[in-house]
Scaffold this motif. Sequence first.
Motif, PDB file in Angstrom:
ATOM      1  N   GLN A   3      -0.540 -14.663  16.974  1.00 30.79           N
ATOM      2  CA  GLN A   3      -0.494 -15.918  17.737  1.00 30.79           C
ATOM      3  C   GLN A   3      -0.532 -17.131  16.799  1.00 30.79           C
ATOM      4  OE1 GLN A   3      -3.703 -15.762  20.554  1.00 30.79           O
ATOM      5  NE2 GLN A   3      -2.698 -14.215  21.865  1.00 30.79           N
ATOM      6  N   GLN A   4      -1.320 -17.047  15.744  1.00 30.81           N
ATOM      7  CA  GLN A   4      -1.391 -18.154  14.790  1.00 30.81           C
ATOM      8  C   GLN A   4      -0.069 -18.311  14.047  1.00 30.81           C
ATOM      9  OE1 GLN A   4      -4.529 -17.744  11.933  1.00 30.81           O
ATOM     10  NE2 GLN A   4      -4.012 -19.662  10.864  1.00 30.81           N
ATOM     11  N   ILE A   5       0.564 -17.197  13.696  1.00 35.49           N
ATOM     12  CA  ILE A   5       1.848 -17.268  13.004  1.00 35.49           C
ATOM     13  C   ILE A   5       2.914 -17.879  13.903  1.00 35.49           C
ATOM     14  CG2 ILE A   5       3.712 -15.863  12.041  1.00 35.49           C
ATOM     15  CD1 ILE A   5       1.581 -13.937  11.020  1.00 35.49           C
ATOM     16  N   LEU A   6       2.905 -17.472  15.199  1.00 35.42           N
ATOM     17  CA  LEU A   6       3.890 -18.018  16.131  1.00 35.42           C
ATOM     18  C   LEU A   6       3.616 -19.486  16.434  1.00 35.42           C
ATOM     19  CD1 LEU A   6       4.264 -15.014  18.613  1.00 35.42           C
ATOM     20  CD2 LEU A   6       5.774 -15.664  16.732  1.00 35.42           C
ATOM     21  N   ARG A   7       2.322 -19.881  16.409  1.00 35.34           N
ATOM     22  CA  ARG A   7       1.999 -21.277  16.668  1.00 35.34           C
ATOM     23  C   ARG A   7       2.419 -22.161  15.498  1.00 35.34           C
ATOM     24  NH1 ARG A   7      -2.998 -20.733  17.012  1.00 35.34           N
ATOM     25  NH2 ARG A   7      -3.591 -21.580  14.972  1.00 35.34           N
ATOM     26  N   ASP A   8       2.135 -21.716  14.285  1.00 35.52           N
ATOM     27  CA  ASP A   8       2.467 -22.521  13.098  1.00 35.52           C
ATOM     28  C   ASP A   8       3.874 -22.261  12.578  1.00 35.52           C
ATOM     29  OD1 ASP A   8      -0.129 -23.389  13.295  1.00 35.52           O
ATOM     30  OD2 ASP A   8      -0.904 -21.968  11.796  1.00 35.52           O
ATOM     31  N   MET A   9       4.494 -21.160  13.014  1.00 32.67           N
ATOM     32  CA  MET A   9       5.811 -20.748  12.509  1.00 32.67           C
ATOM     33  C   MET A   9       5.808 -20.671  10.988  1.00 32.67           C
ATOM     34  SD  MET A   9       7.469 -20.157  15.238  1.00 32.67           S
ATOM     35  CE  MET A   9       9.128 -19.943  14.663  1.00 32.67           C
ATOM     36  N   TYR A  10       4.729 -20.073  10.477  1.00 33.04           N
ATOM     37  CA  TYR A  10       4.578 -19.956   9.027  1.00 33.04           C
ATOM     38  C   TYR A  10       3.844 -18.659   8.734  1.00 33.04           C
ATOM     39  CZ  TYR A  10       2.774 -20.663   4.306  1.00 33.04           C
ATOM     40  OH  TYR A  10       2.466 -20.505   2.981  1.00 33.04           O
ATOM     41  N   VAL A  11       4.303 -17.909   7.725  1.00 30.21           N
ATOM     42  CA  VAL A  11       3.689 -16.651   7.314  1.00 30.21           C
ATOM     43  C   VAL A  11       3.233 -16.791   5.873  1.00 30.21           C
ATOM     44  CG1 VAL A  11       3.973 -14.157   7.089  1.00 30.21           C
ATOM     45  CG2 VAL A  11       5.256 -15.405   8.837  1.00 30.21           C
ATOM     46  N   ASP A  12       1.989 -16.461   5.632  1.00 32.36           N
ATOM     47  CA  ASP A  12       1.467 -16.529   4.270  1.00 32.36           C
ATOM     48  C   ASP A  12       2.190 -15.486   3.412  1.00 32.36           C
ATOM     49  OD1 ASP A  12      -0.707 -15.620   2.103  1.00 32.36           O
ATOM     50  OD2 ASP A  12      -1.051 -17.726   2.692  1.00 32.36           O
ATOM     51  N   PRO A  13       2.627 -15.865   2.222  1.00 30.55           N
ATOM     52  CA  PRO A  13       3.354 -14.896   1.371  1.00 30.55           C
ATOM     53  C   PRO A  13       2.548 -13.637   1.066  1.00 30.55           C
ATOM     54  CG  PRO A  13       3.618 -17.129   0.541  1.00 30.55           C
ATOM     55  CD  PRO A  13       2.600 -17.201   1.626  1.00 30.55           C
ATOM     56  N   GLU A  14       1.232 -13.760   0.904  1.00 34.44           N
ATOM     57  CA  GLU A  14       0.420 -12.578   0.617  1.00 34.44           C
ATOM     58  C   GLU A  14       0.413 -11.611   1.791  1.00 34.44           C
ATOM     59  OE1 GLU A  14      -3.385 -13.919  -0.521  1.00 34.44           O
ATOM     60  OE2 GLU A  14      -2.704 -14.921  -2.372  1.00 34.44           O
ATOM     61  N   ILE A  15       0.311 -12.184   3.012  1.00 28.32           N
ATOM     62  CA  ILE A  15       0.347 -11.330   4.207  1.00 28.32           C
ATOM     63  C   ILE A  15       1.717 -10.677   4.343  1.00 28.32           C
ATOM     64  CG2 ILE A  15       0.149 -11.319   6.724  1.00 28.32           C
ATOM     65  CD1 ILE A  15      -1.813 -13.613   6.477  1.00 28.32           C
ATOM     66  N   LEU A  16       2.765 -11.441   4.096  1.00 28.61           N
ATOM     67  CA  LEU A  16       4.117 -10.916   4.222  1.00 28.61           C
ATOM     68  C   LEU A  16       4.362  -9.786   3.218  1.00 28.61           C
ATOM     69  CD1 LEU A  16       6.789 -11.325   5.761  1.00 28.61           C
ATOM     70  CD2 LEU A  16       7.489 -12.880   3.933  1.00 28.61           C
ATOM     71  N   ALA A  17       3.751  -9.886   2.057  1.00 24.64           N
ATOM     72  CA  ALA A  17       3.943  -8.854   1.032  1.00 24.64           C
ATOM     73  C   ALA A  17       3.288  -7.530   1.430  1.00 24.64           C
ATOM     74  CB  ALA A  17       3.382  -9.329  -0.306  1.00 24.64           C
ATOM     75  N   GLU A  18       2.261  -7.572   2.283  1.00 26.04           N
ATOM     76  CA  GLU A  18       1.562  -6.360   2.703  1.00 26.04           C
ATOM     77  C   GLU A  18       2.294  -5.616   3.821  1.00 26.04           C
ATOM     78  OE1 GLU A  18      -0.994  -5.101   1.207  1.00 26.04           O
ATOM     79  OE2 GLU A  18      -1.171  -6.777  -0.207  1.00 26.04           O
ATOM     80  N   LEU A  19       3.268  -6.265   4.473  1.00 30.10           N
ATOM     81  CA  LEU A  19       3.962  -5.641   5.596  1.00 30.10           C
ATOM     82  C   LEU A  19       5.110  -4.775   5.101  1.00 30.10           C
ATOM     83  CD1 LEU A  19       4.158  -8.718   8.020  1.00 30.10           C
ATOM     84  CD2 LEU A  19       2.426  -6.918   7.982  1.00 30.10           C
ATOM     85  N   ASP A  20       5.356  -3.669   5.847  1.00 27.37           N
ATOM     86  CA  ASP A  20       6.516  -2.857   5.519  1.00 27.37           C
ATOM     87  C   ASP A  20       7.757  -3.432   6.203  1.00 27.37           C
ATOM     88  OD1 ASP A  20       6.219  -2.249   8.160  1.00 27.37           O
ATOM     89  OD2 ASP A  20       5.431  -0.226   7.834  1.00 27.37           O
TER      90      ASP A  20
END
Length: 424
Positions: A3-20
């Motif tokens: 919900q926070q990502i959709l509200r801000d429309m921003y993804v932290d690079p560290e979080i994005l790196a952990e996703l497959d």
Amino acid sequence: MLQQILRDMYVDPEILAELDEDQKQTLFCKMREEQVRRWKAWNDKLCEDTIKSNAKNSNKKSVEFMKGSDGEPWVWVMGEHEDDKSIEEILREEAAEKARQLAEKETEKIREEMRKEMKAQLISDYVDLSPKIEFPPQKYEIETDMDIYCSVEEIQAKIHSKPRNLNNYSLNYYPVKNNNKFSFNDAANIPEEVTNTQKVAQRVALWEKKFLSDKTCEIFQKIQKKQQEAAKEAEEEEIKKDQLWREQERKAKQADQQKREIARRARQEHKLNSEFQLDTSYTTVNSGVPPGRTAVLEWYRNKERERSAGLDPSNNVMPWFHGLITRQESEKLLLSQPCGTFLVRLSERIWGYAISYRAKDKCKHYLVSAVPKYMFVGNNQMEHETLGDMINFHHTQPLTGGETLQYPCPRGFPAAIEELFQEK
């Protein structure tokens, strides 16, 4: 977190790196759906605001054009109606009105001065026509007979002692010359009827009427003269512009004609290139193209002189070798020669030579490659060890078209040979 990502429309690079990859794809789809939802909400709100704005504007005042008999907006074009004034009449009336206004302003400036001058003129006229007292002849009665016997001194004493009767004096008006002296400081003693304000006003009004008329005519003539000069200058300027435009048009046509002529010559040269070849295989040009005329001269001096290209065993120039001349220069030499005449010249298109040949009705040109041996440009061509061997071979063996090289062409550009053998 989603919900926070959709509200801000921003993804932290560290979080994005952990996703497959699947999680990244799902997150991208969710963010894209949120973008589409926000855009639709913004678009709906914009449409509602537009509808409300149009509803408000519908109550405002509007402009409607008067319609003509044809149902179209009625238009009046100045000068088309029979009662409309021409532009010359309008300009004349404007000039007359402007002249009148300027004359009134100028008259107003000097009106008070003229009033003073008129008043002074009236006073001056009064002084010049002031009454002069003329005494009548004196008549004295002899009271007694004894006066006859009086002496002259006694009679004068009687006259001076007797008072004068002023009623017997007469007033005669006559003009006095300008030597009569009068001071305007004595104007207070002038009778009121002389300096009457109404009389002065009448004179000023007469002067003003005449002055205004004359001044208006004078200014109007000046304005008309300026208008005529401006019209003449405009006409002269128009003539100059027309002449300049015609000159530019002439130059443009001339430049266009030159371009057409260049294009025509290029087409003709291309056509001649294709027609002058006896064999289409001769038209293939080597990939190595000389960068310029100087490079060709240096190439001959450094390479071809050692191979005795165009030279006999005694290092004398062969009569058929003409050095570095152009295609046009070679044709100029060959056209005055009989059929079978030929020459050899250095080529600027390849590292080699060109054989120019005088055929029956035209000139033909063949390219000869000098690398590694001498042969016509193309596939499966016969090779020759020297340039002289190639020329001697085709003295007897015809080219593709059946021609043989018979007569060497006399040189017409000796400087082309001299520059080949100049010292560095």
